[in-house]
Structure formats: C-alpha cells, structure tokens
Design an enzyme around this catalytic site. Structure first.
Site, mmCIF file in Angstrom:
data_model
loop_
_atom_site.group_PDB
_atom_site.id
_atom_site.type_symbol
_atom_site.label_atom_id
_atom_site.label_comp_id
_atom_site.label_asym_id
_atom_site.label_seq_id
_atom_site.Cartn_x
_atom_site.Cartn_y
_atom_site.Cartn_z
ATOM 1 N N GLU A 7 -114.195 -1.838 -57.196
ATOM 2 C CA GLU A 7 -113.785 -0.467 -56.878
ATOM 3 C C GLU A 7 -113.980 0.493 -58.041
ATOM 4 O OE1 GLU A 7 -112.137 -3.139 -53.891
ATOM 5 O OE2 GLU A 7 -112.018 -3.166 -56.092
ATOM 6 N N GLN B 104 -112.270 -0.119 -49.117
ATOM 7 C CA GLN B 104 -112.021 -0.770 -47.824
ATOM 8 C C GLN B 104 -110.592 -0.603 -47.325
ATOM 9 O OE1 GLN B 104 -113.259 -4.851 -47.558
ATOM 10 N NE2 GLN B 104 -115.351 -4.277 -47.062
ATOM 11 N N HIS C 190 -102.976 -4.542 -47.711
ATOM 12 C CA HIS C 190 -103.790 -3.849 -46.716
ATOM 13 C C HIS C 190 -103.032 -2.738 -45.996
ATOM 14 C CE1 HIS C 190 -106.095 -7.499 -47.361
ATOM 15 N NE2 HIS C 190 -107.101 -7.012 -46.655
ATOM 16 N N LEU D 121 -118.261 -5.891 -54.908
ATOM 17 C CA LEU D 121 -116.824 -5.755 -54.724
ATOM 18 C C LEU D 121 -116.221 -5.376 -56.078
ATOM 19 C CD1 LEU D 121 -114.635 -8.292 -52.737
ATOM 20 C CD2 LEU D 121 -113.754 -6.890 -54.604
ATOM 21 N N GLU E 211 -118.341 -1.206 -50.236
ATOM 22 C CA GLU E 211 -118.480 -2.608 -49.851
ATOM 23 C C GLU E 211 -118.737 -2.725 -48.345
ATOM 24 O OE1 GLU E 211 -114.736 -4.151 -51.121
ATOM 25 O OE2 GLU E 211 -114.975 -3.274 -53.119
ATOM 26 N N ILE F 21 -107.412 0.371 -53.989
ATOM 27 C CA ILE F 21 -107.910 1.536 -54.733
ATOM 28 C C ILE F 21 -107.456 1.533 -56.193
ATOM 29 C CG2 ILE F 21 -106.013 3.208 -54.402
ATOM 30 C CD1 ILE F 21 -108.183 5.245 -53.529
#
Length: 330
Positions: free
Chosen positions: A64, A86, A133, A62, A33, A91
């Site tokens: 995965e 990202q 994140h 987008l 991405e 993941i």
C-alpha cells in the site's frame, strides 16, 4: 446534455464513474492490487483493463505504501492517479505517504506542486468480513489539513462525487460503503455527471430534530425517520456526503430550525466525527439548542466478527431509540 440514465448499484456507479473520467481525460490512471485483469476484489474496476490497457489500469504488488507513494509522484508530474486500497483496514501502511506527503505537497512546495490524486477504499462493516476488513476510521483523515474526505451513499452521488474528486487539484480520500455496494439500484446519468464536493444533501426535511449521517448509515437512518414519523416525531435527515470540508452552512441551518440534533455513524464514538459536529453546533448555534446532541455510533472496540456485527452497527431500532431520547429531553 444527454438525459439518458442507467439503473446501477453503487459499485457499478464506481466503475461507470471511473470509465467516464478515463474516457474524458487521458491522464486518469487506475492502479492497485488486482484492479486490472481481475477487475478488483469487489469488481469495481471490471472491464477497465480490457478497455484502456495495462498502461492506464495497473496491477501493483501488495504494498500500500508503494501504491500511494507512486501515485503521489504521478500526480506531482501531471497525471491524475486513482489508487485503490482493497479495504480501509489495509490503508495504514500508506498513512505516512498520505498525511506526510500527499496532504502537504501544495504547502511545502509553496504551490509549485499539487497532488490531484483520489485514494479509493471500500470501508465499513456489515458484510461478515475477517479482521481488518471492516474499519470505519474516516476521522483519521478528516483531522488532516490538505485532504478532502468523501463518502457517497447513493449510486448517482457516487458517480458524481467521484468525478468531482478526480477533477479536484488536491488529494481526496474516497471511501465507498461496501455494505451497500449492491444493496439497491438507482438511475444514474449515463454521461458526464458531477456532484460538488463540500455540499451536504437534505435527504428528508423535518421540524423536530436534525439527524446527521453519511455512507451506509444513511439508509437505516432514513428507515428510522419514517418509523418515528408515525409517532409524530418529524426528523430532518442530513447526508453529509463530504466529511472534509464539512458543509457547515447546511449543518447549522438545520439545527437552528429544529433545536435538537443526533449524529449517526458506525465508527467508534470516542474521537469520531460526531464529536466535531457537536462542537460546531455548540460554537455556532448554542442559543438555539434545546437538548444535548445525541450520538448513535459504533462502540469503542475493534469491529467484532460475524454475527456480533449486527450489535455493533447502529440499527434502525437503535437509531430510533437515540432520537427519541433527544426529543424527550428534558
């Protein structure tokens, strides 16, 4: 061989490693991405699209699972894809593709197919990012046979380990500690540069206690070791670099020298890699042991937001306290 170097940050070393390998081998393809025109969310792939074109630097939807699934097909038929996720926290939709297919394709095909694929993912906390994140779940992938798991802690190692991962015939999970993406610079070989997978690095030699760590935790561990040296505690710091396969020889040799050990990682304590390291030392070096193995880790909670991250991640002060407890026993 050229001895030219460049003074790079860790994220620049990622980009340099990708460019070097793409020039060396036309089968190396980058996808993910925003990795193309935008150069990646952390700019780790900046400029590669302009250099190599849309056939080798591919912006994907987008999705995965589709990114990794497509990469597995590419790898099975001779290419060497380097998909980017990202953030490690994203993941999990690709987890089935990674563990059910990429990790098993060699064994299930009886060697007919391999999967020379490197899944890159920024991981870890400390940058004040939103939820999902800041994960540090490397133990998920270490547990899976058929996968190699690599975590660099310096720019030079980043380029060298990434090159070795791309050239490896089997799938590699390449976790990049984003907390130190731009934290410091280091001289990195400008041309071809490899660091062998499966070999730990002794960052600091010592005689009193062995401290095992990796990724972003290497720097605060080294800082703690220098502080403790002023108190007369001599720490040996081992940067594992490759989490699977582990460099058991270096791990055990250090412990047999010092008789005491601590493990520092930012992942939650329960089920973390520190437990496996402790088991290795118990199984192979029990008679050398002089104290319980200390674990200085994140907590068994989701990574908190914003300022509370400072309390979640092992700090130099918390690392020092944990090591002191190990040295003071009994």
């Amino acid at each position: 061989m050229s001895t030219d170097t460049r003074n790079l940050t860790l994220v620049q070393a990622v980009r340099d490693g990708l460019e070097t390998e793409m020039r060396r081998d036309d089968d190396v393809i980058v996808l993910g991405e925003d990795v193309g025109r935008n150069g990646g969310v952390f700019r780790a792939t900046e400029g590669l699209y302009e250099t190599f074109g849309e056939d080798r630097v591919i912006d994907t939807p987008l999705a995965e699972s589709a990114i990794v699934g497509t990469s597995i097909g590419m790898a099975a038929y001779g290419l060497r894809p380097v998909p980017e996720i990202q953030f490690m926290g994203f993941i999990y939709p690709a987890f089935d593709q990674i563990v059910s297919h990429a990790a098993r394709i060699r064994s299930r095909s009886r060697g007919r197919f391999t999967c020379p694929m490197v899944v890159r993912a920024p991981y870890g906390g400390g940058i004040r990012a939103p939820e999902h994140h800041s994960e540090s779940t490397e133990a998920f992938f270490v547990h899976e046979p058929g996968l190699k798991v690599v975590v660099p802690s310096t720019p030079a190692d980043t380029k060298g380990l990434l090159a070795s991962a791309i050239r490896d015939p089997d799938p590699v999970i390449f976790l990049e500690p984003k907390l130190i993406y731009r934290a410091f610079r280091e001289e990195v070989p400008a041309d071809d540069h490899t660091v062998p997978l499966g070999e730990a690095a002794v960052r600091r030699e010592g005689s009193d206690v062995s401290v095992y760590t990796w990724g972003a935790m290497t720097r605060p561990t080294m800082e703690a070791a220098e502080t403790l040296a002023a108190e007369g505690i001599d720490c040996e710091v081992i940067d594992l670099r490759t989490l699977s396969p582990l460099d058991r020889e270096t791990i055990v040799a250090s412990f047999e020298k010092t008789g005491r050990a601590a493990v520092v990682h930012e992942a939650p304590k329960t089920g973390g890699l520190g437990a496996e390291l402790t088991a290795i030392l118990q199984e192979e070096s029990l008679l050398y042991q002089e104290a319980p193995v200390g674990r200085i880790t994140g907590f068994d909670t989701p990574v908190p937001l914003y300022a509370l991250e400072d309390h979640y991640l092992p700090s130099p002060t918390r690392i020092e306290e944990g090591i002191r407890e190990v040295v003071a026993f009994p």
